[in-house]
Scaffold this active site. Structure first.
Site, mmCIF file in Angstrom:
data_model
loop_
_atom_site.group_PDB
_atom_site.id
_atom_site.type_symbol
_atom_site.label_atom_id
_atom_site.label_comp_id
_atom_site.label_asym_id
_atom_site.label_seq_id
_atom_site.Cartn_x
_atom_site.Cartn_y
_atom_site.Cartn_z
ATOM 1 N N ARG A 129 30.518 46.767 37.588
ATOM 2 C CA ARG A 129 31.838 46.274 37.980
ATOM 3 C C ARG A 129 32.819 47.412 38.234
ATOM 4 O O ARG A 129 33.971 47.158 38.599
ATOM 5 C CB ARG A 129 32.389 45.384 36.871
ATOM 6 C CG ARG A 129 32.304 43.888 37.174
ATOM 7 C CD ARG A 129 32.980 43.193 36.030
ATOM 8 N NE ARG A 129 33.388 41.845 36.212
ATOM 9 C CZ ARG A 129 32.660 40.791 35.854
ATOM 10 N NH1 ARG A 129 31.452 40.931 35.424
ATOM 11 N NH2 ARG A 129 33.168 39.592 35.958
ATOM 12 N N LYS A 137 28.086 34.028 41.806
ATOM 13 C CA LYS A 137 27.003 34.902 41.322
ATOM 14 C C LYS A 137 26.098 34.154 40.332
ATOM 15 O O LYS A 137 24.877 34.207 40.440
ATOM 16 C CB LYS A 137 27.583 36.152 40.635
ATOM 17 C CG LYS A 137 28.481 36.987 41.536
ATOM 18 C CD LYS A 137 28.958 38.248 40.849
ATOM 19 C CE LYS A 137 29.894 38.032 39.683
ATOM 20 N NZ LYS A 137 31.236 37.524 40.032
ATOM 21 N N ARG A 149 35.429 27.843 30.284
ATOM 22 C CA ARG A 149 35.587 29.167 29.688
ATOM 23 C C ARG A 149 37.051 29.459 29.395
ATOM 24 O O ARG A 149 37.923 29.114 30.182
ATOM 25 C CB ARG A 149 35.035 30.230 30.648
ATOM 26 C CG ARG A 149 33.551 30.413 30.515
ATOM 27 C CD ARG A 149 32.990 31.273 31.596
ATOM 28 N NE ARG A 149 33.752 32.489 31.891
ATOM 29 C CZ ARG A 149 33.346 33.420 32.734
ATOM 30 N NH1 ARG A 149 32.179 33.275 33.345
ATOM 31 N NH2 ARG A 149 34.069 34.481 32.970
ATOM 32 N N ARG A 175 42.055 38.383 36.692
ATOM 33 C CA ARG A 175 40.668 38.775 37.004
ATOM 34 C C ARG A 175 40.491 39.079 38.486
ATOM 35 O O ARG A 175 39.750 39.985 38.858
ATOM 36 C CB ARG A 175 39.694 37.679 36.545
ATOM 37 C CG ARG A 175 39.505 37.699 35.029
ATOM 38 C CD ARG A 175 38.962 36.401 34.491
ATOM 39 N NE ARG A 175 37.663 36.062 35.012
ATOM 40 C CZ ARG A 175 37.230 34.810 35.207
ATOM 41 N NH1 ARG A 175 38.012 33.787 34.952
ATOM 42 N NH2 ARG A 175 36.026 34.613 35.658
ATOM 43 N N ARG A 221 35.563 25.044 37.384
ATOM 44 C CA ARG A 221 34.261 25.452 36.854
ATOM 45 C C ARG A 221 34.066 25.047 35.398
ATOM 46 O O ARG A 221 34.969 25.127 34.588
ATOM 47 C CB ARG A 221 34.136 26.971 36.974
ATOM 48 C CG ARG A 221 32.853 27.506 36.348
ATOM 49 C CD ARG A 221 32.560 28.864 36.836
ATOM 50 N NE ARG A 221 33.386 29.872 36.207
ATOM 51 C CZ ARG A 221 33.232 31.175 36.442
ATOM 52 N NH1 ARG A 221 32.322 31.587 37.300
ATOM 53 N NH2 ARG A 221 34.002 32.041 35.843
#
Ligand code: AMP
Length: 215
Positions: free
Chosen positions: A89, A14, A161, A172, A128
């Site tokens: 969400r 996203k 992160r 998650r 990431r």
């Protein structure tokens, strides 16, 4: 007011897609995750409220999210076009957005559902890295910044992160399946879902979405 929604599990791409659409279209990027991370860094009350949920890989309460979205969209004039990334969400948030748009005369044009296999999501999330200041997304092997640890766009620190650790990632993904995936049916009923195969290269995803937007 008009909006498009980028929907998909954590790691579906996203943020990367939003980085592309920001340059190619006039949509204003609104990422609730980026807003919450900025609020934490700035030591704001809303950041304090959100921090523990985020670190545990859980969702921040709907009331908090709807408050920051309402504030954000009322800051810009009515003719603006928004690209929501990571919002809504939950069904409650989607209903809250419908209500907000009803009051303010807004419409949702498309909901891009980024479809990616779970295995690929897991791999992407552990690799990431993101820029601490602008949120630009990198990948340790596929898309590293030119200079290690430094954002190509604004020189900000590129970091991993806190919630991209393996245990939090699994949480998650579970939260996504339970609380966010039902939004696909919600928007399908409204005829707004555009399924986008997003398991390959970012450029392929970008092209598929741009084709819909320019059709
Ligand atoms: P993201 O950057 O979109 O992956 O969001 C990171 C974390 O921020 C999520 O795991 C949630 O804890 C929180 N968050 C971001 N957006 C929302 C939202 N719309 N509703 C609830 N929690 C959110």
């Amino acid at each position: 007011m008009e909006a498009i929604i980028l929907l998909g599990g954590p790691g579906a791409g996203k943020g990367t897609l939003a980085d592309f659409l920001k340059k190619q279209t006039t949509y204003i990027h609104v990422s609730t995750g980026d807003m919450l991370r900025a609020a934490i860094q700035a030591g704001l009350a809303v950041g304090l409220e959100a921090k523990a949920f985020m670190e545990a890989g859980q969702l921040v309460p709907d009331s908090v999210i709807l408050r920051i979205i309402e504030e954000r969209i009322s800051r810009d004039p009515a003719e603006n076009r928004f690209m929501f990334d990571g919002f809504p969400r939950t069904i409650e948030q989607a209903e809250g957005l419908d209500l907000l748009f009803k009051k303010q005369g807004g419409t949702v044009k498309h909901v891009f559902n980024l479809v990616v296999e779970r295995e690929i999501l897991l791999k992407r999330l552990t690799s990431r890295r993101i820029c601490k200041t602008c949120g630009a997304v990198y990948h340790v092997t596929n898309k590293p910044p030119k200079k290690e640890g430094v954002c190509d766009l604004d020189g900000g620190e590129v970091y991993q992160r806190a919630d991209d650790s393996e245990a939090t990632i699994l949480k998650r993904l579970e939260v996504y399946e339970k609380q966010t995936a039902p939004l696909i049916a919600y928007y399908q009923k409204k005829g707004l879902i555009r399924d986008i195969a997003a398991g390959g290269l970012a450029a392929e995803t970008d092209a598929l979405v741009l084709k819909v937007l320019t059709a």
